[in-house]
Design an enzyme around this catalytic site. Sequence first.
Site, short mmCIF file in Angstrom:
data_model
loop_
_atom_site.label_atom_id
_atom_site.label_comp_id
_atom_site.label_asym_id
_atom_site.label_seq_id
_atom_site.Cartn_x
_atom_site.Cartn_y
_atom_site.Cartn_z
N ARG A 161 -22.29 54.41 -10.76
CA ARG A 161 -22.30 54.75 -12.18
C ARG A 161 -22.87 56.14 -12.47
O ARG A 161 -22.87 56.58 -13.61
CB ARG A 161 -23.12 53.72 -12.94
CG ARG A 161 -22.51 52.32 -12.98
CD ARG A 161 -23.20 51.50 -14.05
NE ARG A 161 -22.64 50.17 -14.15
CZ ARG A 161 -23.23 49.06 -13.76
NH1 ARG A 161 -24.42 49.14 -13.18
NH2 ARG A 161 -22.67 47.90 -13.90
N HIS A 179 -16.18 51.35 -0.66
CA HIS A 179 -15.38 51.87 -1.78
C HIS A 179 -16.13 53.03 -2.42
O HIS A 179 -17.30 52.93 -2.75
CB HIS A 179 -15.14 50.78 -2.82
CG HIS A 179 -13.95 51.06 -3.70
ND1 HIS A 179 -13.87 52.17 -4.51
CD2 HIS A 179 -12.78 50.39 -3.88
CE1 HIS A 179 -12.71 52.16 -5.17
NE2 HIS A 179 -12.03 51.09 -4.78
N TYR A 236 -16.26 55.42 -8.61
CA TYR A 236 -15.18 55.55 -9.58
C TYR A 236 -15.29 56.82 -10.41
O TYR A 236 -14.39 57.14 -11.18
CB TYR A 236 -15.14 54.32 -10.49
CG TYR A 236 -14.66 53.09 -9.77
CD1 TYR A 236 -13.31 52.89 -9.53
CD2 TYR A 236 -15.55 52.15 -9.30
CE1 TYR A 236 -12.86 51.78 -8.85
CE2 TYR A 236 -15.12 51.03 -8.62
CZ TYR A 236 -13.77 50.85 -8.40
OH TYR A 236 -13.33 49.74 -7.71
N HIS A 247 -10.19 56.35 -4.53
CA HIS A 247 -9.02 56.61 -5.38
C HIS A 247 -8.75 58.12 -5.36
O HIS A 247 -9.69 58.90 -5.54
CB HIS A 247 -9.29 56.14 -6.81
CG HIS A 247 -9.40 54.66 -6.94
ND1 HIS A 247 -9.64 54.04 -8.15
CD2 HIS A 247 -9.31 53.66 -6.03
CE1 HIS A 247 -9.69 52.73 -7.97
NE2 HIS A 247 -9.50 52.48 -6.69
N GLU A 301 -6.39 55.27 -1.32
CA GLU A 301 -5.86 54.01 -1.88
C GLU A 301 -4.63 54.27 -2.74
O GLU A 301 -4.61 55.22 -3.53
CB GLU A 301 -6.95 53.34 -2.73
CG GLU A 301 -6.56 51.98 -3.25
CD GLU A 301 -7.74 51.25 -3.90
OE1 GLU A 301 -7.50 50.33 -4.71
OE2 GLU A 301 -8.90 51.61 -3.60
N ASP A 345 -3.35 48.45 -1.67
CA ASP A 345 -3.83 47.49 -2.66
C ASP A 345 -2.64 46.71 -3.20
O ASP A 345 -1.70 47.29 -3.74
CB ASP A 345 -4.56 48.22 -3.80
CG ASP A 345 -5.21 47.27 -4.79
OD1 ASP A 345 -4.48 46.48 -5.42
OD2 ASP A 345 -6.44 47.33 -4.97
N HIS A 355 -2.07 46.91 -7.06
CA HIS A 355 -1.58 48.23 -7.44
C HIS A 355 -0.10 48.38 -7.06
O HIS A 355 0.69 48.93 -7.84
CB HIS A 355 -2.40 49.31 -6.74
CG HIS A 355 -3.82 49.37 -7.17
ND1 HIS A 355 -4.75 50.20 -6.60
CD2 HIS A 355 -4.49 48.69 -8.13
CE1 HIS A 355 -5.93 50.04 -7.18
NE2 HIS A 355 -5.79 49.11 -8.10
N HIS A 378 -6.45 45.94 0.24
CA HIS A 378 -7.18 45.27 -0.84
C HIS A 378 -6.32 44.12 -1.32
O HIS A 378 -5.19 44.32 -1.79
CB HIS A 378 -7.49 46.23 -1.98
CG HIS A 378 -8.61 47.17 -1.70
ND1 HIS A 378 -8.87 48.29 -2.47
CD2 HIS A 378 -9.56 47.14 -0.74
CE1 HIS A 378 -9.93 48.91 -1.98
NE2 HIS A 378 -10.36 48.23 -0.93
N ASP A 385 -3.54 48.03 -14.01
CA ASP A 385 -4.44 47.65 -12.92
C ASP A 385 -5.32 46.50 -13.41
O ASP A 385 -6.43 46.71 -13.86
CB ASP A 385 -5.28 48.86 -12.53
CG ASP A 385 -6.18 48.59 -11.33
OD1 ASP A 385 -6.11 47.50 -10.77
OD2 ASP A 385 -6.98 49.48 -10.98
N HIS A 419 -6.66 43.00 -11.96
CA HIS A 419 -6.80 42.10 -10.82
C HIS A 419 -6.93 40.65 -11.27
O HIS A 419 -7.52 40.36 -12.32
CB HIS A 419 -8.02 42.48 -9.99
CG HIS A 419 -7.93 43.83 -9.35
ND1 HIS A 419 -8.83 44.25 -8.40
CD2 HIS A 419 -7.05 44.85 -9.53
CE1 HIS A 419 -8.51 45.49 -8.02
NE2 HIS A 419 -7.44 45.87 -8.71
N GLU A 429 -10.96 41.92 -4.08
CA GLU A 429 -11.62 42.58 -5.21
C GLU A 429 -11.27 41.82 -6.49
O GLU A 429 -10.87 42.40 -7.48
CB GLU A 429 -11.16 44.02 -5.35
CG GLU A 429 -11.49 44.93 -4.20
CD GLU A 429 -10.95 46.33 -4.43
OE1 GLU A 429 -11.66 47.28 -4.12
OE2 GLU A 429 -9.80 46.46 -4.91
#
Length: 331
Positions: free
Chosen positions: A85, A118, A121, A158, A194, A228, A231, A265, A278, A280, A310
């Site tokens: 974060r 991972h 983000y 990503h 990814e 993924d 995705h 993934h 996206d 999941h 995930e």
Amino acid sequence: MQEPRRSERLAGKAIKTDASPPKLARKRKSQQKIESKGKICSSSSSVLPLLLGAHVSIGGGLHNAVHNAIEIGATAFGLFLRSQRQWQSKPLADETVDAFTRACVQHGFEGGRAILPHGSYLLNLGSPDESTLAKSRDALVEEMTRCERLGIGLYNFHPGSTCGKISIDECIRRIAESLNLALSKTRRVVAVIENMSGQGHTIGGDFREIRRVIDLVQDKSRVGVCLDTCHAFAAGYDISCARGYDEMMDDFQKFIGFEYLRGVHLNDSKAGVGSHLDRHENIGRGKIGREGFRRIVNDVRLRGIPMILETPMTMDDEDEILLLRSLVEDQ
């Protein structure tokens, strides 16, 4: 971009102890499940092992990720290497490295090839904004250096986005330049790109875009791809049926090549095929469905590659791993 929500929700369950294995956070569902795990883990098949796991919490220390993976019967796992974060993080202490590596040796994860971290983000390695691009590159080097110190051989991320402000060509060039910079400052760790859903201005919804990045990377021995399933489905491959799955795998070989496949993934999809959303979903509860994942876990080309859940916390990781194992036909 959808975050692996299980990691954040499991943080409150992590055992805050020293490097010794914590007590199990919950009892096994039944003796039958325990016996089932044992049979699968001890398979004598000459085929490479099926490496199944989930994105697990690092709450209480990085070493707890290993114990959390063992708790759910995983033979592979994903994790964040630090808080995803914020840009800045505390340096990785030697004690943390020692505790993590001891846990990996204790539970058979030494070598780091069944571990797929991972990336943050926050990263946009193709950002049109010079400040964001610089911070993304610094963070990439820092996280890959963490992998190096922890003995982890893979690092998943990503690729980035044009943000609608630069061309796809320029964004791809910037992503490759970011990778070349990070690879020149680190050793051994493979940068794993990814595939994306094609949502917004992201790069990687088309396998050919990933190939173009790879083509610009100088050390191709240190670049790979994570496939993924959600995705790919959202990008237009209907892997709920055999024809769509074959089409996806044929295109992967044609445009990228299986020699670059380093991780998977495993995510079902709440949204429909070609939606570019996206979203999941738990295995078997989405648009891909159980039969779609039956094809995946029985594809020998994916053996020996970490396959990481995930999915939402509406289903336990342990149960989803058991479900996936129950679909394997060569036990």
